[in-house]
Design a protein around this motif. Structure first.
Motif, PDB file in Angstrom:
ATOM      1  N   SER A 171       0.827  -1.219   0.000  1.00  0.00           N
ATOM      2  CA  SER A 171       0.000   0.000   0.000  1.00  0.00           C
ATOM      3  C   SER A 171       0.860   1.267   0.000  1.00  0.00           C
ATOM      4  O   SER A 171       0.349   2.339  -0.319  1.00  0.00           O
ATOM      5  CB  SER A 171      -1.016  -0.012   1.141  1.00  0.00           C
ATOM      6  OG  SER A 171      -0.358  -0.245   2.346  1.00  0.00           O
ATOM      7  N   ALA A 172       2.149   1.135   0.318  1.00  0.00           N
ATOM      8  CA  ALA A 172       3.025   2.313   0.218  1.00  0.00           C
ATOM      9  C   ALA A 172       3.061   2.824  -1.227  1.00  0.00           C
ATOM     10  O   ALA A 172       3.179   4.021  -1.471  1.00  0.00           O
ATOM     11  CB  ALA A 172       4.438   1.975   0.698  1.00  0.00           C
ATOM     12  N   PHE A 173       2.935   1.902  -2.197  1.00  0.00           N
ATOM     13  CA  PHE A 173       2.921   2.332  -3.603  1.00  0.00           C
ATOM     14  C   PHE A 173       1.719   3.232  -3.893  1.00  0.00           C
ATOM     15  O   PHE A 173       1.748   4.057  -4.794  1.00  0.00           O
ATOM     16  CB  PHE A 173       2.892   1.123  -4.536  1.00  0.00           C
ATOM     17  CG  PHE A 173       4.221   0.423  -4.665  1.00  0.00           C
ATOM     18  CD1 PHE A 173       5.286   1.048  -5.307  1.00  0.00           C
ATOM     19  CD2 PHE A 173       4.419  -0.846  -4.147  1.00  0.00           C
ATOM     20  CE1 PHE A 173       6.515   0.411  -5.445  1.00  0.00           C
ATOM     21  CE2 PHE A 173       5.637  -1.485  -4.268  1.00  0.00           C
ATOM     22  CZ  PHE A 173       6.692  -0.851  -4.920  1.00  0.00           C
ATOM     23  N   ARG A 174       0.671   3.033  -3.115  1.00  0.00           N
ATOM     24  CA  ARG A 174      -0.530   3.857  -3.300  1.00  0.00           C
ATOM     25  C   ARG A 174      -0.430   5.133  -2.465  1.00  0.00           C
ATOM     26  O   ARG A 174      -0.828   6.206  -2.889  1.00  0.00           O
ATOM     27  CB  ARG A 174      -1.739   3.018  -2.856  1.00  0.00           C
ATOM     28  CG  ARG A 174      -3.078   3.622  -3.151  1.00  0.00           C
ATOM     29  CD  ARG A 174      -4.161   2.787  -2.487  1.00  0.00           C
ATOM     30  NE  ARG A 174      -3.905   2.662  -1.039  1.00  0.00           N
ATOM     31  CZ  ARG A 174      -4.175   1.572  -0.313  1.00  0.00           C
ATOM     32  NH1 ARG A 174      -4.686   0.507  -0.865  1.00  0.00           N
ATOM     33  NH2 ARG A 174      -3.928   1.555   0.988  1.00  0.00           N
ATOM     34  N   PRO A 215       6.350   3.683  -9.134  1.00  0.00           N
ATOM     35  CA  PRO A 215       5.633   2.404  -9.254  1.00  0.00           C
ATOM     36  C   PRO A 215       6.491   1.334  -9.922  1.00  0.00           C
ATOM     37  O   PRO A 215       6.243   0.936 -11.053  1.00  0.00           O
ATOM     38  CB  PRO A 215       4.421   2.778 -10.117  1.00  0.00           C
ATOM     39  CG  PRO A 215       4.886   3.928 -10.927  1.00  0.00           C
ATOM     40  CD  PRO A 215       5.893   4.677 -10.115  1.00  0.00           C
ATOM     41  N   HIS A 216       7.498   0.907  -9.240  1.00  0.00           N
ATOM     42  CA  HIS A 216       8.437  -0.074  -9.800  1.00  0.00           C
ATOM     43  C   HIS A 216       8.893  -0.991  -8.679  1.00  0.00           C
ATOM     44  O   HIS A 216       9.432  -0.520  -7.674  1.00  0.00           O
ATOM     45  CB  HIS A 216       9.640   0.671 -10.419  1.00  0.00           C
ATOM     46  CG  HIS A 216      10.724  -0.252 -10.868  1.00  0.00           C
ATOM     47  ND1 HIS A 216      12.026  -0.137 -10.412  1.00  0.00           N
ATOM     48  CD2 HIS A 216      10.704  -1.301 -11.714  1.00  0.00           C
ATOM     49  CE1 HIS A 216      12.755  -1.090 -10.982  1.00  0.00           C
ATOM     50  NE2 HIS A 216      11.974  -1.796 -11.772  1.00  0.00           N
ATOM     51  N   LEU A 217       8.656  -2.283  -8.849  1.00  0.00           N
ATOM     52  CA  LEU A 217       9.026  -3.250  -7.814  1.00  0.00           C
ATOM     53  C   LEU A 217       9.936  -4.310  -8.424  1.00  0.00           C
ATOM     54  O   LEU A 217       9.509  -5.064  -9.313  1.00  0.00           O
ATOM     55  CB  LEU A 217       7.760  -3.924  -7.256  1.00  0.00           C
ATOM     56  CG  LEU A 217       8.012  -5.050  -6.240  1.00  0.00           C
ATOM     57  CD1 LEU A 217       8.534  -4.488  -4.918  1.00  0.00           C
ATOM     58  CD2 LEU A 217       6.738  -5.852  -5.998  1.00  0.00           C
ATOM     59  N   HIS A 218      11.177  -4.360  -7.947  1.00  0.00           N
ATOM     60  CA  HIS A 218      12.079  -5.428  -8.395  1.00  0.00           C
ATOM     61  C   HIS A 218      12.022  -6.539  -7.352  1.00  0.00           C
ATOM     62  O   HIS A 218      12.542  -6.379  -6.246  1.00  0.00           O
ATOM     63  CB  HIS A 218      13.500  -4.879  -8.558  1.00  0.00           C
ATOM     64  CG  HIS A 218      14.452  -5.894  -9.109  1.00  0.00           C
ATOM     65  ND1 HIS A 218      15.804  -5.828  -8.924  1.00  0.00           N
ATOM     66  CD2 HIS A 218      14.249  -7.016  -9.838  1.00  0.00           C
ATOM     67  CE1 HIS A 218      16.385  -6.862  -9.517  1.00  0.00           C
ATOM     68  NE2 HIS A 218      15.445  -7.589 -10.073  1.00  0.00           N
ATOM     69  N   MET A 250      -1.127  -9.128  -4.775  1.00  0.00           N
ATOM     70  CA  MET A 250      -1.377  -8.210  -3.648  1.00  0.00           C
ATOM     71  C   MET A 250      -0.878  -6.795  -4.000  1.00  0.00           C
ATOM     72  O   MET A 250      -1.571  -5.805  -3.770  1.00  0.00           O
ATOM     73  CB  MET A 250      -0.640  -8.745  -2.422  1.00  0.00           C
ATOM     74  CG  MET A 250      -0.761  -7.925  -1.171  1.00  0.00           C
ATOM     75  SD  MET A 250       0.000  -8.821   0.211  1.00  0.00           S
ATOM     76  CE  MET A 250       1.726  -8.502  -0.092  1.00  0.00           C
ATOM     77  N   VAL A 251       0.286  -6.727  -4.587  1.00  0.00           N
ATOM     78  CA  VAL A 251       0.849  -5.419  -4.964  1.00  0.00           C
ATOM     79  C   VAL A 251      -0.014  -4.784  -6.048  1.00  0.00           C
ATOM     80  O   VAL A 251      -0.364  -3.604  -5.981  1.00  0.00           O
ATOM     81  CB  VAL A 251       2.313  -5.568  -5.449  1.00  0.00           C
ATOM     82  CG1 VAL A 251       2.855  -4.262  -6.007  1.00  0.00           C
ATOM     83  CG2 VAL A 251       3.192  -6.078  -4.312  1.00  0.00           C
ATOM     84  N   VAL A 276       1.947  -0.501 -10.779  1.00  0.00           N
ATOM     85  CA  VAL A 276       3.317  -0.916 -10.452  1.00  0.00           C
ATOM     86  C   VAL A 276       3.880  -1.861 -11.527  1.00  0.00           C
ATOM     87  O   VAL A 276       3.246  -2.854 -11.887  1.00  0.00           O
ATOM     88  CB  VAL A 276       3.376  -1.603  -9.068  1.00  0.00           C
ATOM     89  CG1 VAL A 276       4.746  -2.229  -8.821  1.00  0.00           C
ATOM     90  CG2 VAL A 276       3.065  -0.598  -7.967  1.00  0.00           C
ATOM     91  N   ALA A 277       5.062  -1.526 -12.044  1.00  0.00           N
ATOM     92  CA  ALA A 277       5.759  -2.389 -12.993  1.00  0.00           C
ATOM     93  C   ALA A 277       6.599  -3.372 -12.184  1.00  0.00           C
ATOM     94  O   ALA A 277       7.449  -2.954 -11.396  1.00  0.00           O
ATOM     95  CB  ALA A 277       6.653  -1.545 -13.898  1.00  0.00           C
TER      96      ALA A 277
END
Ligand code: SAM
Ligand code: SF4
Length: 522
Positions: free
Chosen positions: A263-266, A273-276, A305-306, A313-314
């Motif tokens: 939820s931090a991305f929101r 918005p990028h999650l490796h 979930m993300v 989010v990519a």
């Protein structure tokens, strides 16, 4: 004595790139001039990587190639710094007798002392405590010295105005194939105050984008009397830095992914918005032998979930192919995971047995090299195909790009028929409409990205013509990143490095979006 002229060569990951800036800082503070041309240096520092044999071999072979020069210039100092130093310790001298000093990653603060010793003709070595029974406290003193360098160092701010900041050191995950926990020591989280101060200082010096680093950064935890900080707390604090434009973090471990972080991305507006979040494999049997601590279904749940919290989010991943015992069926399960997850980008590595790891001790490296190469190619092709398809959705969109610098291959965005290579070669080959690029790699960053650009270069000629009609601004070509970390190439006026600009995407390949500039402050 001759003034110090140092050249630094860094191999491997972002941690090493950050260590290279610290080494640069430290040596400049000691009065050295840091030079771009190794031939004009009298101190050569090699910041090594031990994650795969290939990176290690390259460093040793580059050092070995200096034999003749060292005979000609006996005062030339050669330092081997980083993961390989810790991995082999004094054994380095058996393989590379030309080396004058050896320095573990945690002992970087000793660098100028080591150089001084070497110039006085004495070999020296600075290592971290060996991984074993030791507690993180054993690293307390060297960490404190490094912290002081990191927080108060001058950190050269490059033209791209991006910087890495360490949130964590070490790793406790012990993935069975991985050398990092042995060479970078136990997991230690830096205090939120130190991280925030470092970010503020960097922003004061012109940095716009900060990427927080940790091997499994979503395990960040800092306990203070009355408060326990996790990564979401740290992101919120750092995002409050006045003047900061973008915040990122890498690398996340799937096992430690929480709804709160998703939820931090929101909720954290500056957070890109990028999650490796590397999957490594789609086969449960392989994941278990890798000691990753999740199944493919659990990995997919974390991604879901993300995406539920923040659909924009990519998600990017790493994979290892040819891990011991990986059958054709296991590899199919990886391809299947990739088809389902539709990653925005990814790295693919061929398994490389590393000394001191559990996998090297327990499992024979039994997938033939030819098969590793085949799987590597097949997985990259699939990742590239999916990214090329999904990137089409960006065509016509307006996006914000932080300009990193000149495009390394300026002909990529050329108008059809335009000759813009320095050697005057015609820009691009024509391919039939609908041609699907057979890229070898499409990750767009780091060591295995280079060959992948072939995919973009082979884009359909039809798309190029339409860009030609749109007409590009005369001037240099620039490369930059969207908040979702997609690479964008566009023509624009001089002086755009480090600026945030608005572009409109005209065409899209597996790695790169090609755009026209329509708004900038220059
Ligand atoms: N801590 C990060 C993580 O867990 O994703 C990155 C660690 S490592 C420097 C980067 C990548 O190298 C890993 O994600 C893995 O895919 C790859 N890697 C690590 N050890 C390897 C090995 N022995 N052989 C091949 N690839 C390896
Ligand atoms: Fe290596 Fe696993 Fe730690 Fe990443 S999380 S550094 S792959 S042990």
């Amino acid at each position: 004595m001759e003034p110090l002229r140092v050249h630094i060569t860094a191999y491997g990951c972002q941690m090493n790139r950050l260590d290279a800036t610290l080494a640069d800082d430290l040596l400049r503070a000691a009065g050295a001039r840091v030079v771009d041309d190794p031939a004009s240096a009298n101190v050569l520092v090699f910041l090594t990587c031990s994650v795969r044999a290939h990176a290690e071999d390259r460093a040793f072979s580059n050092i070995g190639a200096l034999a003749e020069r060292k005979t000609r210039e006996p005062g030339l100092v050669i330092g081997l710094v980083g993961c390989t130093a810790q991995q082999y310790g004094p054994e380095v001298w058996q393989r590379a007798p030309l080396v004058d000093f050896i320095c573990a990653p945690g002992r970087l603060a000793d660098l100028s002392d080591l150089v001084r010793e070497a110039r006085a003709g004495r070999r020296s070595i600075a290592l971290d405590p060996a991984r074993g029974k030791e507690e993180p406290e054993a690293f307390g003193e060297s960490d404190a010295r490094l912290d002081a360098v990191e927080v108060r160092g001058r950190h050269r701010v490059g033209r791209s105005r991006q910087a890495f900041v360490r949130a964590m050191r070490g790793c406790d995950m012990f993935c069975s194939y991985c050398v990092v926990p042995n060479v970078r020591g136990p997991e230690r989280s830096r205090s939120p105050a130190a991280v925030a101060e470092e970010v503020q200082r960097l922003v004061d010096r012109g940095v716009r984008e900060v990427t927080l680093l940790g091997q499994a950064i979503n395990r960040y935890r800092f306990d203070q009397p009355g408060r326990a900080w996790d990564l979401a707390d740290l992101l919120e604090k750092v995002a409050g830095t006045p003047g900061l434009a973008r915040l990122r973090f890498i690398t996340s471990h799937p096992k430690a992914m929480t709804a709160r972080l998703a939820s931090a991305f929101r909720d954290v507006p500056l957070l890109c918005p990028h999650l490796h979040m590397p999957a490594q494999s789609g086969s449960d049997a392989v994941l278990e032998r890798m000691n990753r601590g999740y199944t493919a279904a659990e990995y997919a749940q974390r991604v879901a979930m993300v995406r539920e919290a923040a659909p924009q989010v990519a998600v990017a991943s790493d994979f290892i192919v040819g891990f011991p015992g990986e059958t054709g069926e296991d590899f199919e399960a990886t391809l299947d995971l990739v088809r389902r997850m539709r990653f925005a980008s990814g790295f693919v590595f061929k398994y490389s047995p590393r000394p001191g790891t559990r996998a090297a001790r327990r499992y024979p490296d039994d997938v033939p090299q030819k098969e590793k190469v085949r799987r590597h190619r097949e997985l990259l092709d699939l990742l590239g195909e999916i990214a090329a398809q999904d990137n089409q959705a960006f065509i016509g969109r307006e996006m914000t790009v932080l300009v990193e610098g000149p495009a390394p291959r300026p002909w990529l965005n050329a108008r059809a028929g335009q000759t813009c290579r320095p050697n005057g070669a015609v820009a691009l080959p024509a391919n039939p409409p609908g041609f699907v690029p057979k890229n070898r790699d499409y990750s767009g960053a780091g060591q295995s990205a280079i060959s992948g650009r072939r995919g973009d270069r082979n884009l359909p000629a039809i798309a190029l013509r339409s860009l030609g009609e749109a007409g590009a601004t005369a001037g240099p070509q620039w490369r930059g990143r969207t908040p979702c970390h997609r690479l964008v190439v566009f023509d624009g006026p001089a002086g755009l490095a480090g600026e945030e600009v608005r572009v409109r995407v005209e065409r899209a390949g597996p790695i790169t979006l090609f755009a026209t500039l329509f708004q900038s402050t220059i």
